[in-house]
Design a protein around this motif. Structure first.
Motif, PDB file in Angstrom:
ATOM      1  N   UNK A  74       0.833  -1.204   0.000  1.00  0.00           N
ATOM      2  CA  UNK A  74       0.000   0.000   0.000  1.00  0.00           C
ATOM      3  C   UNK A  74       0.862   1.248   0.000  1.00  0.00           C
ATOM      4  N   UNK A  75       0.401   2.278  -0.702  1.00  0.00           N
ATOM      5  CA  UNK A  75       1.207   3.498  -0.849  1.00  0.00           C
ATOM      6  C   UNK A  75       1.448   4.188   0.489  1.00  0.00           C
ATOM      7  N   UNK A 136       4.566  -2.044 -10.907  1.00  0.00           N
ATOM      8  CA  UNK A 136       3.583  -1.086 -11.416  1.00  0.00           C
ATOM      9  C   UNK A 136       3.049  -0.287 -10.234  1.00  0.00           C
ATOM     10  N   UNK A 137       2.594   0.908 -10.526  1.00  0.00           N
ATOM     11  CA  UNK A 137       2.039   1.775  -9.493  1.00  0.00           C
ATOM     12  C   UNK A 137       0.567   2.004  -9.827  1.00  0.00           C
ATOM     13  N   UNK A 138      -0.310   1.777  -8.857  1.00  0.00           N
ATOM     14  CA  UNK A 138      -1.734   1.995  -9.096  1.00  0.00           C
ATOM     15  C   UNK A 138      -2.095   3.419  -8.696  1.00  0.00           C
ATOM     16  N   UNK A 139      -2.673   4.144  -9.655  1.00  0.00           N
ATOM     17  CA  UNK A 139      -3.091   5.532  -9.429  1.00  0.00           C
ATOM     18  C   UNK A 139      -4.606   5.586  -9.513  1.00  0.00           C
ATOM     19  N   UNK A 146      -5.770   3.375 -12.754  1.00  0.00           N
ATOM     20  CA  UNK A 146      -4.892   2.873 -13.818  1.00  0.00           C
ATOM     21  C   UNK A 146      -3.580   2.419 -13.189  1.00  0.00           C
ATOM     22  N   UNK A 147      -2.949   1.446 -13.863  1.00  0.00           N
ATOM     23  CA  UNK A 147      -1.639   0.975 -13.429  1.00  0.00           C
ATOM     24  C   UNK A 147      -0.585   1.551 -14.363  1.00  0.00           C
ATOM     25  N   UNK A 148       0.441   2.131 -13.778  1.00  0.00           N
ATOM     26  CA  UNK A 148       1.527   2.699 -14.583  1.00  0.00           C
ATOM     27  C   UNK A 148       2.811   1.946 -14.235  1.00  0.00           C
ATOM     28  N   UNK A 149       3.505   1.475 -15.260  1.00  0.00           N
ATOM     29  CA  UNK A 149       4.779   0.783 -15.024  1.00  0.00           C
ATOM     30  C   UNK A 149       5.791   1.774 -14.464  1.00  0.00           C
ATOM     31  N   UNK A 150       6.640   1.277 -13.567  1.00  0.00           N
ATOM     32  CA  UNK A 150       7.675   2.151 -13.000  1.00  0.00           C
ATOM     33  C   UNK A 150       8.486   2.806 -14.117  1.00  0.00           C
ATOM     34  N   UNK A 168      -1.697   7.784  -5.527  1.00  0.00           N
ATOM     35  CA  UNK A 168      -1.094   6.450  -5.635  1.00  0.00           C
ATOM     36  C   UNK A 168      -1.656   5.619  -4.490  1.00  0.00           C
ATOM     37  N   UNK A 169      -2.227   4.469  -4.827  1.00  0.00           N
ATOM     38  CA  UNK A 169      -2.813   3.636  -3.770  1.00  0.00           C
ATOM     39  C   UNK A 169      -1.930   2.438  -3.430  1.00  0.00           C
ATOM     40  N   UNK A 170      -1.153   1.946  -4.396  1.00  0.00           N
ATOM     41  CA  UNK A 170      -0.266   0.818  -4.084  1.00  0.00           C
ATOM     42  C   UNK A 170       0.793   0.667  -5.162  1.00  0.00           C
ATOM     43  N   UNK A 171       1.792  -0.144  -4.829  1.00  0.00           N
ATOM     44  CA  UNK A 171       2.751  -0.604  -5.834  1.00  0.00           C
ATOM     45  C   UNK A 171       2.762  -2.126  -5.767  1.00  0.00           C
ATOM     46  N   UNK A 172       2.934  -2.769  -6.916  1.00  0.00           N
ATOM     47  CA  UNK A 172       2.931  -4.234  -6.945  1.00  0.00           C
ATOM     48  C   UNK A 172       3.986  -4.710  -7.928  1.00  0.00           C
TER      49      UNK A 172
END
Ligand SMILES: Cc1cc2nc3c(=O)[nH]c(=O)nc-3n(C[C@H](O)[C@H](O)[C@H](O)COP(=O)(O)OP(=O)(O)OC[C@H]3O[C@@H](n4cnc5c(N)ncnc54)[C@H](O)[C@@H]3O)c2cc1C
Length: 290
Positions: A74-75, A136-139, A146-150, A168-172
């Motif tokens: 989680x962000x 990826x980072x979830x915005x 949307x998921x944005x690649x690092x 930003x809600x999380x990174x996975x």
């Protein structure tokens, strides 16, 4: 000294995003405040409203996604939480060790991973490793998620692909498979790293099957080194191939001027840390019986 501002504590991602969207640049997200409050004290930023994300429930979890092959953080997870997380320690010990060396314990206790990534300060430790892990980072905003690649997120000095009202809600990232080792090396003489290198190395039957290399702190954002990765593929791991990759990195980075190190010195560090990270990844792989 700080100026005058309000703090609001929305209870949902949608509300937080809506407040920033309606704020016309006067409202900003506020997590741990370790970067934001410094800017505000120096009057480099004077927002009228801080939108406190700590009030939004459920943004600081750390766990595996269904299927168990993706780790999601989680962000709002704080560095200290990640450093101590049994899940992170078990699955990606390199990330836990990296987090244990971010800043100092006061900053780690307040500062969040999301704040670190969204601020996009070029000397970020986690950004470099997450780039190599192909995170990826979830915005999320009122408009959706949307998921944005690092690799697409960091676009320049303190600049990202995030829109102001996107939270930003999380990174996975996918967990490295059992034949892949992860290593991170950095060099630092002052507050933040002067250079850092993250490596993922997969060796099969005495040959490098895949390699990923990310370099951070040297330029205006962390970058992958595809030419060095390609040079490693299909070669036997060892001093020769590692030195060749290090040389490609040294020649390939685009260091930015700053008041601490010359660009030549940053090049030198990037090459040396690449070799060290590859050696460490190789040694860790061997100690795990690869
Ligand atoms: C003394 C010091 C030493 C440091 N050393 C290191 C180091 O060695 N390595 C390293 O990697 N970092 C280092 N840092 C940086 C540190 O990791 C960050 O300051 C911290 O993680 C930022 O998180 P925060 O929650 O405090 O962000 P904040 O200060 O609250 O926010 C930072 C920025 O991100 C935005 N933001 C925050 N959260 C979100 C979100 N979820 N979605 C969208 N936007 C958001 C805010 O609007 C703001 O623009 C250091 C910082 C300090 C002060």
């Amino acid at each position: 000294m700080l100026g005058v501002f309000d703090i609001v504590r929305p209870k949902s991602v949608a509300d937080a995003s809506a407040i920033v969207a309606a704020g016309g640049g006067e409202a900003v997200f506020y997590a741990g405040g370790t970067e934001l409050l410094i800017l505000m004290k120096d009057r480099l930023l004077e927002p009228a409203v801080l939108v406190d994300l700590k009030a939004v429930p459920g943004l600081d979890g750390i766990g595996l996604d269904p299927g168990g092959r993706t780790l999601r953080i989680g962000a709002l997870a704080r560095h200290r939480q990640i450093e101590r997380s049994p899940i992170v320690r078990h699955h990606v010990p390199t990330l836990a060790a990296l987090e244990a060396r971010v800043a100092n314990v006061r900053v780690r206790h307040a500062g969040t991973i999301g704040g670190n990534l969204c601020f996009a300060e070029p000397h970020s430790d986690p950004a470099t490793l997450l780039l190599a892990l192909e995170a990826t980072f979830t915005l999320e905003s009122e408009a959706g998620a949307r998921d944005v690649a690092a690799a697409d997120f960091f676009v320049g000095f303190l600049q990202t692909a995030r829109q102001p009202d996107e939270l930003m809600t999380s990174t996975a990232f996918p967990l490295p498979d059992s034949g892949t080792t992860v290593a991170y090396e950095r060099f630092k003489t002052h507050e933040r790293p002067s250079a850092s290198v993250a490596v993922l190395l997969s060796v099969r039957d005495g040959t490098i099957a895949a390699a990923r290399i990310a370099v951070g702190s040297v330029g205006d954002r962390p970058v992958r080194m595809p030419a060095a990765e390609a040079a490693l593929r299909g070669t036997p791991p060892g001093p020769e191939s590692f030195a060749a990759a290090a040389e490609i990195v040294r020649d390939g980075v685009e260091p930015t001027e700053d008041r601490f190190e010359s660009t030549d010195y940053k090049r030198h560090l990037a090459g040396t840390l690449t070799r060290r990270a590859l050696e460490r990844a190789m040694a860790d792989g061997e100690s795990h019986g690869r």
